[in-house]
Write an enzyme that holds these catalytic residues in place. Structure first.
Site, mmCIF file in Angstrom:
data_model
loop_
_atom_site.group_PDB
_atom_site.id
_atom_site.type_symbol
_atom_site.label_atom_id
_atom_site.label_comp_id
_atom_site.label_asym_id
_atom_site.label_seq_id
_atom_site.Cartn_x
_atom_site.Cartn_y
_atom_site.Cartn_z
ATOM 1 N N ASP A 154 -7.665 -4.054 2.323
ATOM 2 C CA ASP A 154 -6.436 -4.824 2.090
ATOM 3 C C ASP A 154 -6.532 -6.258 2.616
ATOM 4 O OD1 ASP A 154 -4.961 -2.585 1.039
ATOM 5 O OD2 ASP A 154 -4.808 -1.830 3.081
ATOM 6 N N ASP B 263 -3.195 -1.605 5.564
ATOM 7 C CA ASP B 263 -3.728 -1.246 6.874
ATOM 8 C C ASP B 263 -5.247 -1.218 6.903
ATOM 9 O OD1 ASP B 263 -4.075 0.933 5.254
ATOM 10 O OD2 ASP B 263 -3.041 2.373 6.536
ATOM 11 N N ASP C 120 0.851 -1.177 0.000
ATOM 12 C CA ASP C 120 0.000 0.000 0.000
ATOM 13 C C ASP C 120 0.893 1.236 0.000
ATOM 14 O OD1 ASP C 120 -2.318 1.494 0.162
ATOM 15 O OD2 ASP C 120 -2.406 1.422 2.344
#
Length: 730
Positions: A622, A618, A315
């Site tokens: 995800d 996070d 990410d």
């Protein structure tokens, strides 16, 4: 409203709500049945090598060799208990997802507003939303005023999303662009809204993610696969040799018991009894070393899997970047100022043309900072326990407050001095506050999109003088804003107007103060970490819900993209099937505007290409990809409970560099395990050849089973442990 059979003003009737509750079920996420403790314990022994050891222990016990049996069983039990303890909380992801649902919400039923349990909401319910509310279901907005929603956990957006109930979108609009919707589990950052519930429970976007989590079965790690393969080879080898020698012994007229003892001796000689214990100890020691480098391992075999990683899908927000909006540039009065310092700590200096300046000696800069400080609601405070600077409110507004503090501009008696506010709306793309200055005179401060605010300006502050703002000068300022935007900066225009008592509160005849450019900056250590990844043959890939221009700029800054590389968006992925994605995946370093399903597809595509994939993140969006990856990595500071529970590893500092450090440790462990496996097999081969040669020559047994076990335990385990804790190779 017609499709859902409800009324915008009166909402549903109690009878209609009860009927829909029976039809759709409660507004809750399905909970997977918890894994029983005994099932998790049994799973620790579902390994062929372990069963070979248990068989050897049982045979030793039948022959009365209790010392042998006890030693082997102790090894097996130690291995199982350590794994059982590590996996104690492995299947709590759905329980964590359930906790994201808001327990209470304000809804309209039977024509009156009432507080309901969020679990009792049904499609068609009319609800009200205010700042700080957790959205209790997926809703279509039917009215809104200055609404902004914090959707990072679902979409990966680094700033709150503007919402507008009047927008009409294409059915194919990606999740992050659906400005007329709000989603379960997200938070209202600013403004108010009325909305109608369109999906509840497992039909919500978070519900779809929960369903993806349920479908992801954990796969064996590379080490587990290779040890299982080794176990199978040993079984065939041992059975083959035992069968040959048993037949030879019987043909020579040897007794049945004597032949059986010879076979057992060979089986014991071939099986590396200390292997399971040494592997477990090596992994446990590696786990402790990783913890010191900010990586907490939740599943013991994942320690080694890290060493086999060839692709890290990461990410952007909070992992490669700081997740703290920071003002980097200010353009005021025709001069460009650079601002140092990152994050929310009010520490930094201003410079112009490479020379440090005092903002108090730069009137246009000072006025720009003052507009930013007053025009917003964010508060930046220092936590008493940790000393860390924390933000309450919009991170963009917080960046303006911090930049003002760096220049010595503060907002004393704020609540008492604000006379009026024109809230932000996605339609106007601006907001204003009217403040009583130190002389008691009202001043309007305005911030917003450059094209909008510049259009409301007739004058400009240049130096300490106010000058007319010509069309040519407006175009120059807009060109500066486009240049900032081209470098992935989020640009705001700031203006003001000194008012006379009795003036109308309207945004017109403003004085242009300046432009500010801000960004969520890359972590300093992320550049070096990306370089180390590439040097070690590991491919870093950015997957983010953020804007593609921002994603490309950050990736280029970190060295993740090369000339000619393209940024692929979620809508591009929708047009590709699984085979097309698998064929193209190794040519795409950056993905933007993606959903949870896209992230899962990208991880799956890399795995189909034969890569060992680590996935970091996070947010709730995800979690499915993290669970599907060979190594799922969650952020310990900003990560949701869902993500942590779906992961194999948790980073205590949310830092990409810590992933690279963990991979380095994993490679060391993998290398050391290879060393001591080769050592154990070499020494055991010597024992097998000795016994085999003696049997073929017709000699008596050179060694009894207990002697072989003793040799193995004394000369195998300790040297193997020594190899298992060797320092890393370069």
């Amino acid at each position: 409203m017609r499709a859902l059979g409800t009324d915008a003003r009166r909402g549903l009737t109690s009878a209609a709500a009860a009927e829909r509750l029976a039809r759709h079920g409660r507004n809750e996420l399905a909970q997977a049945p918890p894994t029983r403790w005994w099932s998790r314990l049994v799973r620790q022994f579902a390994d062929l090598l372990i069963w070979i050891l248990i068989a050897a222990a049982l045979i030793s016990g039948v022959l009365g060799e209790w010392l042998d049996a006890g030693a082997i069983l102790a090894i097996v039990i130690l291995n199982g208990v350590l794994g059982f303890v590590q996996e104690g909380r492995a299947e709590q992801a759905l329980a964590a997802l359930r906790r994201l649902s808001s327990p209470k919400t304000k809804a309209v039923r039977d024509g009156r507003s009432q507080v309901l349990a969020a679990a009792d909401l049904v499609p068609g319910d009319r609800i009200d939303l205010e700042p700080g509310d957790r959205v209790p279901a997926d809703v279509r907005l039917v009215g809104s005023a200055g609404l902004r929603a914090e959707e990072a956990a679902l979409t990966g957006e680094s700033v709150p999303s503007d919402k507008d109930h009047r927008a009409v979108l294409e059915a194919s609009a990606p999740l992050g662009d659906r400005v007329n919707m709000a989603y379960m589990g997200t938070t209202i950052a600013a403004g108010t809204a009325s909305a109608v519930v369109v999906a509840t429970g497992m039909e919500t976007e978070i519900g779809h993610i929960a369903g993806m989590l349920q479908r992801q079965e954990p796969e064996p790690t590379p080490l587990q696969r290779k040890l299982a393969d080794l176990g199978r080879r040993l079984v065939f080898l041992v059975l083959g040799i035992v069968a040959v020698l048993f037949a030879l012994q019987m043909l020579r007229g040897g007794g049945l018991v004597e032949a059986f003892l010879l076979s057992v001796s060979l089986a014991v000689a071939a099986v590396p009894e200390g292997l399971a214990a040494v592997v477990t100890v090596a992994l446990a020691l590696g786990l402790q070393r990783m913890a010191k480098r900010n990586a907490l391992i939740r599943r013991l075999p994942s320690v080694e899997t890290l060493g086999a990683v060839t692709v890290i899908c990461t990410d952007k927000t909070g992992t490669l970047t700081r997740n703290e909006m920071t003002v980097l540039e200010v353009d005021a009065g025709g001069s460009r100022y650079e601002v140092t310092g990152v994050g929310y700590a009010p520490e930094g200096v201003f410079s112009k043309a490479g020379s440090t300046v005092d903002p108090r000696q730069e009137p246009a800069l000072l006025e720009t900072l003052a507009v930013g400080a007053w025009c917003g609601h964010a508060q930046v405070t220092r936590a008493a326990d940790t000393g860390k600077w924390e933000v309450v409110g919009d991170p963009t507004e917080a960046a303006l407050v911090v930049a003002a503090a760096k220049g010595g501009v503060h907002t004393p008696d704020r609540d008492a001095r604000i006379l009026h506010e024109i809230p932000f709306s996605s339609d106007r793309k601006a907001m204003s506050v009217v403040v009583r200055d130190e002389d008691g005179q009202p001043v309007m401060y305005t911030k917003g999109a450059p094209a909008v605010v510049i259009g409301k300006c007739t004058r400009e502050l240049r130096g300490s003088e106010v000058a007319p703002l010509s069309e040519g000068r407006k175009n120059e300022v807009l060109a500066v804003s486009r240049d900032m935007g081209g470098r992935a900066l989020r640009v705001l225009c700031l203006a003001y107007r000194e008012m006379a008592p009795g003036d109308d509160f309207v945004e017109q005849d403003l004085v242009l103060a300046g432009l500010v450019g801000m960004i969520d900056p890359p972590r300093d250590e992320a550049r070096e970490a990306v370089r180390r990844c590439v040097a070690a043959g590991i491919r870093p890939v950015m997957i983010t819900g953020d804007h593609p221009d921002t994603a490309r700029a950050i990736a280029a800054d970190l060295g993740m993209v090369r000339e000619g590389d393209r940024v692929v968006m979620g809508r591009d992925l929708d047009a590709m099937d699984d085979a097309e994605l698998a064929a193209a995946v190794d040519r795409i370093p950056v993905y933007a505007r993606v959903t949870a399903a896209h992230k899962l597809g990208i991880v799956t595509a890399w795995k189909k290409r034969g890569h060992v994939v680590a996935m970091t993140g996070d947010g709730v969006n995800d979690a499915p990809a993290i669970k599907a990856a060979d190594v799922g990595v969650a952020m310990g500071v900003t990560g949701t409970d869902v993500t942590k529970e779906a992961s194999d590893m948790v980073l205590t500092d949310d830092n990409f560099a810590s992933i690279v450090n963990a991979v380095e440790e994993g490679r060391t462990i993998y290398d050391n395990i290879r060393k001591f496996v080769q050592y154990l097999l070499a020494t055991n081969a010597g024992e097998v050849l000795l016994m085999l040669f003696a049997a073929l020559a017709g000699w008596p047994f050179p060694l009894f089973p207990i002697q072989i076990l003793w040799i193995n335990l004394v000369t195998d385990a300790l040297p193997a442990l020594g190899l298992g804790v060797e320092p890393p190779e370069p």
